[in-house]
Scaffold this motif. Structure first.
Motif, PDB file in Angstrom:
ATOM      1  N   HIS A   1     -30.966  50.791  16.757  1.00 40.00           N
ATOM      2  CA  HIS A   1     -29.719  50.425  16.086  1.00 40.00           C
ATOM      3  C   HIS A   1     -28.849  49.550  16.990  1.00 40.00           C
ATOM      4  O   HIS A   1     -28.264  48.553  16.549  1.00 40.00           O
ATOM      5  CB  HIS A   1     -28.945  51.690  15.710  1.00 40.00           C
ATOM      6  N   ILE A   2     -28.755  49.940  18.260  1.00 39.51           N
ATOM      7  CA  ILE A   2     -27.876  49.234  19.193  1.00 39.51           C
ATOM      8  C   ILE A   2     -28.348  47.800  19.414  1.00 39.51           C
ATOM      9  O   ILE A   2     -27.572  46.841  19.337  1.00 39.51           O
ATOM     10  CB  ILE A   2     -27.810  49.985  20.538  1.00 39.51           C
ATOM     11  N   THR A   3     -29.631  47.638  19.711  1.00 44.64           N
ATOM     12  CA  THR A   3     -30.148  46.297  20.006  1.00 44.64           C
ATOM     13  C   THR A   3     -30.123  45.408  18.765  1.00 44.64           C
ATOM     14  O   THR A   3     -29.854  44.204  18.878  1.00 44.64           O
ATOM     15  CB  THR A   3     -31.570  46.376  20.572  1.00 44.64           C
ATOM     16  N   ALA A   4     -30.375  45.989  17.587  1.00 45.99           N
ATOM     17  CA  ALA A   4     -30.316  45.194  16.353  1.00 45.99           C
ATOM     18  C   ALA A   4     -28.899  44.684  16.108  1.00 45.99           C
ATOM     19  O   ALA A   4     -28.697  43.524  15.732  1.00 45.99           O
ATOM     20  CB  ALA A   4     -30.797  46.022  15.175  1.00 45.99           C
ATOM     21  N   ALA A   5     -27.911  45.543  16.306  1.00 44.65           N
ATOM     22  CA  ALA A   5     -26.519  45.129  16.098  1.00 44.65           C
ATOM     23  C   ALA A   5     -26.115  44.053  17.101  1.00 44.65           C
ATOM     24  O   ALA A   5     -25.350  43.139  16.769  1.00 44.65           O
ATOM     25  CB  ALA A   5     -25.596  46.334  16.217  1.00 44.65           C
ATOM     26  N   LEU A   6     -26.637  44.131  18.315  1.00 51.87           N
ATOM     27  CA  LEU A   6     -26.268  43.172  19.356  1.00 51.87           C
ATOM     28  C   LEU A   6     -26.908  41.800  19.126  1.00 51.87           C
ATOM     29  O   LEU A   6     -26.431  40.794  19.658  1.00 51.87           O
ATOM     30  CB  LEU A   6     -26.669  43.726  20.726  1.00 51.87           C
ATOM     31  N   GLN A   7     -27.985  41.752  18.338  1.00 49.08           N
ATOM     32  CA  GLN A   7     -28.643  40.478  18.054  1.00 49.08           C
ATOM     33  C   GLN A   7     -27.944  39.687  16.963  1.00 49.08           C
ATOM     34  O   GLN A   7     -28.253  38.500  16.769  1.00 49.08           O
ATOM     35  CB  GLN A   7     -30.104  40.727  17.629  1.00 49.08           C
ATOM     36  N   ALA A   8     -27.000  40.296  16.248  1.00 47.24           N
ATOM     37  CA  ALA A   8     -26.300  39.592  15.177  1.00 47.24           C
ATOM     38  C   ALA A   8     -25.460  38.451  15.750  1.00 47.24           C
ATOM     39  O   ALA A   8     -24.927  38.564  16.854  1.00 47.24           O
ATOM     40  CB  ALA A   8     -25.420  40.567  14.398  1.00 47.24           C
TER      41      ALA A   8
ATOM     42  N   LEU B   1     -20.590  42.839  21.993  1.00 47.15           N
ATOM     43  CA  LEU B   1     -20.620  44.234  22.462  1.00 47.15           C
ATOM     44  C   LEU B   1     -20.847  45.141  21.265  1.00 47.15           C
ATOM     45  O   LEU B   1     -20.371  44.852  20.159  1.00 47.15           O
ATOM     46  CB  LEU B   1     -19.305  44.573  23.165  1.00 47.15           C
ATOM     47  N   VAL B   2     -21.552  46.232  21.488  1.00 45.63           N
ATOM     48  CA  VAL B   2     -21.800  47.234  20.443  1.00 45.63           C
ATOM     49  C   VAL B   2     -21.268  48.577  20.919  1.00 45.63           C
ATOM     50  O   VAL B   2     -21.516  48.991  22.061  1.00 45.63           O
ATOM     51  CB  VAL B   2     -23.303  47.355  20.105  1.00 45.63           C
ATOM     52  N   THR B   3     -20.524  49.233  20.050  1.00 44.52           N
ATOM     53  CA  THR B   3     -20.048  50.587  20.335  1.00 44.52           C
ATOM     54  C   THR B   3     -20.407  51.481  19.160  1.00 44.52           C
ATOM     55  O   THR B   3     -20.875  50.993  18.122  1.00 44.52           O
ATOM     56  CB  THR B   3     -18.530  50.579  20.609  1.00 44.52           C
ATOM     57  N   CYS B   4     -20.226  52.789  19.295  1.00 46.11           N
ATOM     58  CA  CYS B   4     -20.671  53.737  18.269  1.00 46.11           C
ATOM     59  C   CYS B   4     -19.580  54.740  17.912  1.00 46.11           C
ATOM     60  O   CYS B   4     -18.879  55.252  18.796  1.00 46.11           O
ATOM     61  CB  CYS B   4     -21.899  54.524  18.745  1.00 46.11           C
TER      62      CYS B   4
ATOM     63  N   GLY C   1     -13.765  46.359  25.570  1.00 45.48           N
ATOM     64  CA  GLY C   1     -13.815  45.755  24.241  1.00 45.48           C
ATOM     65  C   GLY C   1     -12.836  44.604  24.116  1.00 45.48           C
ATOM     66  O   GLY C   1     -13.164  43.544  23.557  1.00 45.48           O
ATOM     67  N   ALA C   2     -11.619  44.785  24.650  1.00 47.27           N
ATOM     68  CA  ALA C   2     -10.614  43.726  24.591  1.00 47.27           C
ATOM     69  C   ALA C   2     -11.063  42.499  25.376  1.00 47.27           C
ATOM     70  O   ALA C   2     -10.846  41.354  24.962  1.00 47.27           O
ATOM     71  CB  ALA C   2      -9.280  44.249  25.123  1.00 47.27           C
ATOM     72  N   ALA C   3     -11.711  42.722  26.523  1.00 44.30           N
ATOM     73  CA  ALA C   3     -12.172  41.604  27.348  1.00 44.30           C
ATOM     74  C   ALA C   3     -13.255  40.808  26.630  1.00 44.30           C
ATOM     75  O   ALA C   3     -13.286  39.571  26.699  1.00 44.30           O
ATOM     76  CB  ALA C   3     -12.692  42.136  28.685  1.00 44.30           C
ATOM     77  N   VAL C   4     -14.156  41.492  25.926  1.00 44.35           N
ATOM     78  CA  VAL C   4     -15.206  40.794  25.174  1.00 44.35           C
ATOM     79  C   VAL C   4     -14.602  40.008  24.019  1.00 44.35           C
ATOM     80  O   VAL C   4     -15.002  38.862  23.747  1.00 44.35           O
ATOM     81  CB  VAL C   4     -16.260  41.798  24.668  1.00 44.35           C
ATOM     82  N   ARG C   5     -13.627  40.585  23.347  1.00 41.76           N
ATOM     83  CA  ARG C   5     -12.974  39.868  22.244  1.00 41.76           C
ATOM     84  C   ARG C   5     -12.254  38.612  22.737  1.00 41.76           C
ATOM     85  O   ARG C   5     -12.174  37.613  22.022  1.00 41.76           O
ATOM     86  CB  ARG C   5     -12.000  40.798  21.522  1.00 41.76           C
ATOM     87  N   LYS C   6     -11.720  38.649  23.950  1.00 37.87           N
ATOM     88  CA  LYS C   6     -11.054  37.468  24.509  1.00 37.87           C
ATOM     89  C   LYS C   6     -12.015  36.306  24.710  1.00 37.87           C
ATOM     90  O   LYS C   6     -11.598  35.148  24.781  1.00 37.87           O
ATOM     91  CB  LYS C   6     -10.379  37.826  25.834  1.00 37.87           C
ATOM     92  N   LEU C   7     -13.314  36.617  24.810  1.00 38.29           N
ATOM     93  CA  LEU C   7     -14.320  35.565  24.920  1.00 38.29           C
ATOM     94  C   LEU C   7     -14.636  34.940  23.567  1.00 38.29           C
ATOM     95  O   LEU C   7     -15.441  34.003  23.486  1.00 38.29           O
ATOM     96  CB  LEU C   7     -15.616  36.128  25.519  1.00 38.29           C
ATOM     97  N   GLY C   8     -14.025  35.463  22.500  1.00 40.24           N
ATOM     98  CA  GLY C   8     -14.320  34.985  21.157  1.00 40.24           C
ATOM     99  C   GLY C   8     -15.509  35.668  20.521  1.00 40.24           C
ATOM    100  O   GLY C   8     -16.022  35.201  19.486  1.00 40.24           O
ATOM    101  N   LEU C   9     -15.960  36.783  21.096  1.00 37.27           N
ATOM    102  CA  LEU C   9     -17.089  37.537  20.573  1.00 37.27           C
ATOM    103  C   LEU C   9     -16.609  38.779  19.853  1.00 37.27           C
ATOM    104  O   LEU C   9     -15.500  39.267  20.089  1.00 37.27           O
ATOM    105  CB  LEU C   9     -18.038  37.925  21.718  1.00 37.27           C
ATOM    106  N   LYS C  10     -17.453  39.313  18.981  1.00 34.21           N
ATOM    107  CA  LYS C  10     -17.099  40.484  18.182  1.00 34.21           C
ATOM    108  C   LYS C  10     -17.623  41.768  18.828  1.00 34.21           C
ATOM    109  O   LYS C  10     -18.619  41.749  19.555  1.00 34.21           O
ATOM    110  CB  LYS C  10     -17.676  40.347  16.767  1.00 34.21           C
TER     111      LYS C  10
END
Length: 380
Positions: A151-158, A163-166, A237-246
């Motif tokens: 599940h984690i790796t599939a979500a990260l390939q989108a 970043l993926v969290t649960c 999570g905030a740092a990853v979002r600052k890169l423009g990623l979800k």
């Protein structure tokens, strides 16, 4: 007195509407959860799982074993980090190695300190051994199913996901107090996250899982950038979002093992959580007062002498309060927390909410800290 009664009555009614909405979202979430795990992509990325350990907490061996038992076709490395060679978690870690010979399990015992956040300090020692294309950090009290990594790796390939969290639910293992802790997660925390996501008010990232590519981790400054943060998961999570990623949340839940054995254990843990959330989102946390309808219904009833109107509202609040527990039982084949604990949990949650505004230090793994306005930790 009339004005106070009206305010409490309105909060109780608004809270009941909120709980009903949360139960609906919980039903939708469980209905869309896939029965089967995603098919792994080809080639399958290698994964390193970092598990910072501190003490032989109840259920630790089963928690770690669940990560070693993944139905994942790619290379998996697990790095177990310990800061004290005398830590009883070390013996548990050593037992896992022969039990799972097909998994690359590394034990890193390193007392070097890198900041006030001892967990991140532990992680910084462990990440030096990381060999995976994907790095997944997960707390020691998390237990997962066999398809977790798929599940984690599939979500990260989108596309666009950095970043993926649960999401997680409670798994009580130590009696009444651990059941109350699990009830907080199941009946209050998880529904509130779903409401926040639905309304676009929440931008969560949880310590249950923080999975990202090694390249992305480098772009946000590595784990060292969060060495003094109380809410290290939110900050990542905030740092990853600052890169423009979800930040993606796959449609599944993992287990958070609740092992509180006393009221003091429960209060310390939940006050730290509450203080963390208040620091991360002060306005949203203050607004969450509407998620406590039962205390306000009781206050309104007391102000009116429990007249017909107040009793009717109290009955409505109690009925709505059962919607989320009943939805858990319906969706997951039976709840792990007795429904009769719901009113007790509601009153206890309100007490924790009120106490979180007091300027007390927080206690984390036996160490007391002062928390700055920016969320940084200072040993008290």
């Amino acid at each position: 007195m009339t004005c106070l009664w009206l305010i409490c009555t309105c909060l109780a009614i608004i809270g009941s509407v909120y709980v009903s909405f949360a139960a609906l979202l919980l039903r939708r979430f469980f209905n869309k959860s896939p029965a089967d795990a995603p098919t792994p992509t080809t080639p399958t990325p290698s994964v390193t799982i970092l598990k910072p350990l501190c003490g032989a907490e109840p259920g630790l061996e089963a928690n770690l074993a669940s990560f070693c038992s993944q139905a994942y076709p790619g290379p998996v490395q697990i790095v177990l980090g310990i800061q004290d060679s005398a830590d009883p978690a070390a013996s548990i870690a050593r037992r896992l190695m022969p039990a799972f010979p097909h998994v690359a399990i590394d034990l890193e015992i390193n007392a070097q300190s890198h900041g006030a956040n001892r967990k991140i300090s532990n992680v910084l020692n462990s990440v030096l051994r990381s060999r995976g294309e994907i790095v997944a950090l997960s707390d020691s009290d998390i237990r997962v199913g066999r398809t977790y990594l798929r599940h984690i790796t599939a979500a990260l390939q989108a596309p666009g996901v950095g970043l993926v969290t649960c999401l997680y639910r409670g798994l009580p293992v130590a009696g009444l107090w651990s059941r109350l802790a699990a009830a907080q997660i199941d009946y209050r925390f998880l529904p509130s996250v779903l409401v926040g996501l639905s309304l676009g008010l929440a931008k969560p990232c949880f310590g249950s899982t923080i999975a990202l590519r090694a390249e992305t981790l480098g772009r946000i400054g590595g784990f060292a950038a969060f060495a003094d943060q109380l809410a290290d998961d939110y900050a990542m999570g905030a740092a990853v979002r600052k890169l423009g990623l979800k930040v993606a949340i796959p449609p599944m839940v993992v287990d958070h093992v609740c092992s509180e054995r006393s009221f003091a254990d429960l209060a310390r843990h939940e006050l730290r959580w509450a203080r963390t959330i208040r620091l991360v989102d002060p306005l949203g946390y203050a607004g969450s007062v509407v998620t406590h309808p039962l205390p306000f219904a009781l206050i309104a009833g007391a102000l009116q002498g429990f007249g017909a109107t107040s009793l009717t509202i109290l009955a409505l609040v109690l009925a709505c309060g059962l919607l989320v527990p009943l939805q858990f039982a319906r969706s997951l084949g039976g709840g792990r927390v007795p429904i009769w604990l719901t009113p007790v949990r509601d009153l206890l949650s309100f007490a924790i909410f009120a106490a979180s505004f007091l300027p007390w230090p927080v206690t984390w793994r036996g160490q007391r800290y002062k928390v700055g306005r920016d969320g940084t930790l200072t040993p008290a």
